[in-house]
Design an enzyme around this catalytic site. Structure first.
Site, PDB file in Angstrom:
ATOM      1  N   LYS A 379      -7.819 -20.993 -19.252  1.00 33.63           N
ATOM      2  CA  LYS A 379      -6.849 -19.905 -19.436  1.00 33.63           C
ATOM      3  C   LYS A 379      -5.405 -20.401 -19.522  1.00 33.63           C
ATOM      4  O   LYS A 379      -4.591 -19.827 -20.236  1.00 33.63           O
ATOM      5  CB  LYS A 379      -6.976 -18.898 -18.290  1.00 33.63           C
ATOM      6  CG  LYS A 379      -8.243 -18.068 -18.391  1.00 33.63           C
ATOM      7  CD  LYS A 379      -8.315 -17.043 -17.289  1.00 33.63           C
ATOM      8  CE  LYS A 379      -9.646 -16.324 -17.351  1.00 33.63           C
ATOM      9  NZ  LYS A 379      -9.818 -15.351 -16.288  1.00 33.63           N
ATOM     10  N   ASP A 416      -7.029  -9.248 -18.024  1.00 31.78           N
ATOM     11  CA  ASP A 416      -7.627  -9.277 -16.680  1.00 31.78           C
ATOM     12  C   ASP A 416      -6.871  -8.403 -15.680  1.00 31.78           C
ATOM     13  O   ASP A 416      -7.476  -7.715 -14.865  1.00 31.78           O
ATOM     14  CB  ASP A 416      -7.602 -10.718 -16.122  1.00 31.78           C
ATOM     15  CG  ASP A 416      -8.726 -11.584 -16.668  1.00 31.78           C
ATOM     16  OD1 ASP A 416      -9.743 -11.019 -17.114  1.00 31.78           O
ATOM     17  OD2 ASP A 416      -8.578 -12.815 -16.641  1.00 31.78           O
TER      18      ASP A 416
HETATM   19  P1  NAP Z   1      -9.294 -20.835 -12.246  1.00 37.99           P
HETATM   20  O1  NAP Z   1      -8.062 -20.554 -13.001  1.00 37.99           O
HETATM   21  O2  NAP Z   1     -10.002 -22.104 -12.508  1.00 37.99           O
HETATM   22  O3  NAP Z   1      -8.939 -20.787 -10.698  1.00 37.99           O
HETATM   23  C1  NAP Z   1      -9.907 -21.081  -9.736  1.00 37.99           C
HETATM   24  C2  NAP Z   1      -9.373 -20.712  -8.381  1.00 37.99           C
HETATM   25  O4  NAP Z   1     -10.436 -20.852  -7.452  1.00 37.99           O
HETATM   26  C3  NAP Z   1      -8.245 -21.618  -7.914  1.00 37.99           C
HETATM   27  O5  NAP Z   1      -7.370 -20.865  -7.110  1.00 37.99           O
HETATM   28  C4  NAP Z   1      -9.004 -22.660  -7.089  1.00 37.99           C
HETATM   29  O6  NAP Z   1      -8.209 -23.283  -6.091  1.00 37.99           O
HETATM   30  C5  NAP Z   1     -10.045 -21.798  -6.441  1.00 37.99           C
HETATM   31  N1  NAP Z   1     -11.216 -22.536  -6.014  1.00 37.99           N
HETATM   32  C6  NAP Z   1     -12.139 -23.097  -6.806  1.00 37.99           C
HETATM   33  N2  NAP Z   1     -13.092 -23.678  -6.052  1.00 37.99           N
HETATM   34  C7  NAP Z   1     -12.750 -23.490  -4.770  1.00 37.99           C
HETATM   35  C8  NAP Z   1     -13.319 -23.856  -3.520  1.00 37.99           C
HETATM   36  N3  NAP Z   1     -14.452 -24.554  -3.466  1.00 37.99           N
HETATM   37  N4  NAP Z   1     -12.703 -23.494  -2.380  1.00 37.99           N
HETATM   38  C9  NAP Z   1     -11.561 -22.781  -2.442  1.00 37.99           C
HETATM   39  N5  NAP Z   1     -10.966 -22.397  -3.583  1.00 37.99           N
HETATM   40  C10 NAP Z   1     -11.552 -22.762  -4.739  1.00 37.99           C
HETATM   41  O7  NAP Z   1     -10.369 -19.659 -12.443  1.00 37.99           O
HETATM   42  P2  NAP Z   1     -10.109 -18.092 -12.680  1.00 37.99           P
HETATM   43  O8  NAP Z   1     -10.131 -17.800 -14.126  1.00 37.99           O
HETATM   44  O9  NAP Z   1      -8.944 -17.677 -11.876  1.00 37.99           O
HETATM   45  O10 NAP Z   1     -11.448 -17.442 -12.078  1.00 37.99           O
HETATM   46  C11 NAP Z   1     -11.700 -17.461 -10.690  1.00 37.99           C
HETATM   47  C12 NAP Z   1     -12.905 -16.577 -10.364  1.00 37.99           C
HETATM   48  O11 NAP Z   1     -12.672 -15.253 -10.788  1.00 37.99           O
HETATM   49  C13 NAP Z   1     -14.191 -16.997 -11.046  1.00 37.99           C
HETATM   50  O12 NAP Z   1     -15.264 -16.842 -10.178  1.00 37.99           O
HETATM   51  C14 NAP Z   1     -14.331 -16.031 -12.187  1.00 37.99           C
HETATM   52  O13 NAP Z   1     -15.680 -15.807 -12.542  1.00 37.99           O
HETATM   53  C15 NAP Z   1     -13.737 -14.802 -11.590  1.00 37.99           C
HETATM   54  N6  NAP Z   1     -13.236 -13.928 -12.644  1.00 37.99           N
HETATM   55  C16 NAP Z   1     -13.796 -12.724 -12.766  1.00 37.99           C
HETATM   56  C17 NAP Z   1     -13.353 -11.884 -13.747  1.00 37.99           C
HETATM   57  C18 NAP Z   1     -13.991 -10.557 -13.882  1.00 37.99           C
HETATM   58  O14 NAP Z   1     -13.824  -9.951 -14.924  1.00 37.99           O
HETATM   59  N7  NAP Z   1     -14.644 -10.056 -12.872  1.00 37.99           N
HETATM   60  C19 NAP Z   1     -12.318 -12.253 -14.592  1.00 37.99           C
HETATM   61  C20 NAP Z   1     -11.740 -13.496 -14.410  1.00 37.99           C
HETATM   62  C21 NAP Z   1     -12.196 -14.337 -13.427  1.00 37.99           C
HETATM   63  P3  NAP Z   1      -7.344 -24.605  -6.401  1.00 37.99           P
HETATM   64  O15 NAP Z   1      -6.063 -24.138  -7.036  1.00 37.99           O
HETATM   65  O16 NAP Z   1      -7.149 -25.229  -5.076  1.00 37.99           O
HETATM   66  O17 NAP Z   1      -8.166 -25.439  -7.331  1.00 37.99           O
END
Ligand code: NAP
Length: 618
Positions: A379, A416
């Site tokens: 993203k 989002d």
């Molecule tokens: P992203 O930009 O890659 O961000 C991931 C986030 O999760 C970061 O804050 C990361 O922390 C944290 N993280 C990852 N692994 C972790 C762990 N083991 N322990 C603690 N924190 C951890 O991803 P994103 O696009 O924001 O998406 C994040 C989640 O939201 C996903 O599960 C995705 O499926 C969900 N999502 C859902 C929707 C929906 O429509 N429902 C839409 C978008 C996203 P760090 O900064 O420390 O790496």
């Protein structure tokens, strides 16, 4: 044209013009040829007998009988390959290991809705050509391809090469509509007095199980195969990156003869899914999801249903979800269902992308790819690579939607934030069940007084979804607290939001030292397969009135189960997912109204009966 062969004395014969590269050494030694294969010339081939391979006696006898029968026919009487009028066919492979089960599987394949059946004779362990070949061919109610793949080309046959080619030749003489002959063996196949009935289409095939060759090499191979006598050229190569799929699609776009192009592996899946759109002769599909024999191979139901294979045409617009991983994504399901429901000529595919920039460059001149959803981990790269970015998306710092502009560049959006905030607002307002419908999402933007105003929203995560949630909550007048595994990112996000936001340490979050009205998880913690993970212990989840989880797979995450047990209102990520997809649908279709309830129900159905909605219910 080489593949047209020539007519002679009322029977159909064809001629091999040039030889491909050298055969594998063990293969060469099985032929009665004194020359190096790479040096084979047309003149050599005309010598016929010198170059003929050693057909075992029992097969020679059978072949002569069949040849006699064929040669006594007039051209009109000769067996004719069944013609099908549609431009791109669906083929499935029969790979049973005994003749008995093979025959049964042929009938199963015929009933599965495919156009062509590939008979993989090399899988058979009890195959006696003289006894079984005619029986197998006669039992096939659909057009079929006879393939007898040797070990040296990734198949299972490890017997004498002359016998293998004799079986293929015999299948042709018995009236097989198609035979698949390895390009490397083609001089030998065509060398036997140069005769193969024209009623049999010869697929010359080339496989590279390691990599996808350079475009120039692929082009040269295709040209050489055509020249060698192919009616249909088949090239199958391993895709180690999605840009390899672009090479294969390029090949299809520039084809000069009927062509089957195949990218092996999940990264090349779109070549299989979009072969009809780009004029591939056929694509392979498994009879059922459980029978998919290779990564990326779709099953017939999905290919013909979800990916609308039979209706793909040159005008079909393409969309997809860019992510890594993507195989779990419900986006193809939700968007394809919606496209088909409103009769929109579009297909939406999963795109397993390692490097977004490389992907966009490789597909630069694929103007039919009109828009993309973008998910983890691309993203922020999408924001950087978009030529123009919607102001809201720029403020959030993440783009989850790319729309192709007339000049080929992409404009970035973020759908989002509104979807997530709308879902949380519904939870705070005590609205239970139901969908974050188009109307709900849209009106949420216009509302002056949000139920979030004055509330404290604790957001876990500072990635794309976290930024969208933080920006949205702040816009609605909430106080925002951000906790993130990497403290620095939490601090940066809080600073970017100004006075309405602060950050806290991960430790403070987990120990329950941070309280508020809403807890919103935007990390991937708890997502399948790590379903037992939760960002906070149960007692912390219970401190909030409303707990939202962006994760929607599973719908009931550990966090939401703990929240419900502790008396909080759980709000699932599906509302956010459907909400962001509704807005993307509008962007993809130029403003068409999405069938919101159908889209939500489709995803719920796909999750099975266990997926009762957490939203609003305790
Ligand atoms: P992203 O930009 O890659 O961000 C991931 C986030 O999760 C970061 O804050 C990361 O922390 C944290 N993280 C990852 N692994 C972790 C762990 N083991 N322990 C603690 N924190 C951890 O991803 P994103 O696009 O924001 O998406 C994040 C989640 O939201 C996903 O599960 C995705 O499926 C969900 N999502 C859902 C929707 C929906 O429509 N429902 C839409 C978008 C996203 P760090 O900064 O420390 O790496």
């Amino acid at each position: 044209m080489a593949q047209l062969g020539m007519q002679r004395a009322g029977r159909c014969v064809r001629r091999c013009h040039t030889a491909p590269g050298p055969l594998p050494l063990p293969l060469q030694s099985q032929f009665l040829t004194p020359f190096n294969c790479s040096a084979v010339t047309r003149k050599d081939l005309r010598l016929g007998k010198q170059f003929m391979y050693a057909i075992p006696c029992h097969l020679t006898h059978r072949l002569s009988e069949t040849k006699l029968r064929i040669s006594s026919m007039t051209a009109e009487q000769a067996p004719v390959a069944p013609e099908i009028s549609t431009p791109s066919y669906i083929c499935t492979s029969v790979t049973a290991t005994t003749v008995e089960t093979f025959l049964a599987e042929i009938q199963e394949a015929a009933a599965s809705g495919v156009d062509i059946i590939e008979l993989r004779l090399d899988f058979l362990t009890d195959f006696d050509p003289e006894q079984h070949l005619q029986q197998i061919l006669a039992s096939c109610p659909l057009p079929y391809i006879v393939t007898y793949r040797p070990v040296w080309e990734g198949g299972k046959y490890d017997g004498p090469e002359p016998e293998r080619l004799a079986v293929l030749k015999m299948a042709a003489l018995l009236g097989a509509p198609y035979v698949d002959v390895e390009f490397k063996a083609s001089p030998y196949f065509f060398a036997d007095q140069h005769e193969v009935p024209l009623s049999t289409k010869v697929i010359l095939s080339y496989h590279d199980f390691q990599q996808t060759p350079e475009p120039a090499v692929l082009e040269r191979l295709a040209a050489a195969m055509l020249d060698a006598g192919a009616d249909i050229v088949k090239l199958a190569a391993m895709a180690n990156d999605i840009t390899d799929a672009a090479r294969m699609l390029d090949l299809l776009r520039q084809k000069k003869c009927p062509m089957i192009a195949l990218s092996m592996g999940e990264k090349g899946q779109i070549v299989r899914l979009l072969a009809a759109k780009y004029g591939g002769y056929l694509t392979f599909a498994a009879m059922s999801p459980e029978r998919a024999s290779a990564p990326g191979q779709p099953d017939i139901g999905k290919l013909a249903g979800l990916y609308n294979y039979r209706r793909q045409g040159s005008g079909t617009k393409l969309y997809g979800i860019i992510g890594n991983p993507v195989s779990h994504s419900k986006s193809p399901l939700i968007h394809n269902t919606a496209f088909q429901h409103i009769g929109f000529d579009g297909v939406y595919v999963p795109l397993l992308v390692d490097d977004l920039e490389h992907f966009l460059t490789a597909f630069k001149d694929y103007s039919d790819f009109a828009g993309f959803s973008v998910t983890i981990p691309h993203k922020e790269a999408a924001l950087r690579l978009a030529s123009e970015v919607d102001p809201v998306a720029r403020q959030i710092g993440a783009v989850n939607t790319l729309i192709r502009q007339p000049d080929g560049s992409f404009k970035g959006y973020n759908t989002d934030w509104l979807a997530a905030i709308s879902a949380i607002e519904r939870g705070v307002a005590g609205l239970s069940g139901g969908i974050a419908s188009a109307a709900t999402v849209a009106s949420s933007a216009a509302e002056s007084e949000s139920p979030l105003k004055g509330k404290t929203v604790v957001i876990i995560g500072a990635g794309g979804a976290g930024r969208a949630l933080a920006f949205g909550a702040a816009t609605k007048g909430a106080r925002v607290v951000i906790a993130n595994r990497s403290q620095e990112r939490a601090d940066q996000l809080a600073a970017a939001l100004g006075t309405s936001a602060t950050s806290c340490s991960w430790e403070d979050l987990v120990l329950g030292r941070v309280t508020g009205d809403v807890l919103a998880n935007s990390t991937s913690l708890g997502m399948t397969p790590h379903v037992e993970e939760s960002p906070v212990p149960p007692q912390v989840a219970a401190q909030f009135k409303v707990v939202f989880d962006a994760v929607y797979n599973p719908l009931w995450t550990r966090l939401l189960l703990d929240a419900r047990a502790g008396g909080a209102t759980p709000v699932d990520g599906l509302q956010m997912f459907v909400g962001q997809a509704l807005e993307q649908f509008r962007l993809f279709t130029g403003g068409a109204e999405p069938p919101a309830e159908l889209m939500e129900q489709t995803v719920l159905d796909s999750m099975g009966t266990a997926a009762t909605r957490p939203v609003g219910g305790k």
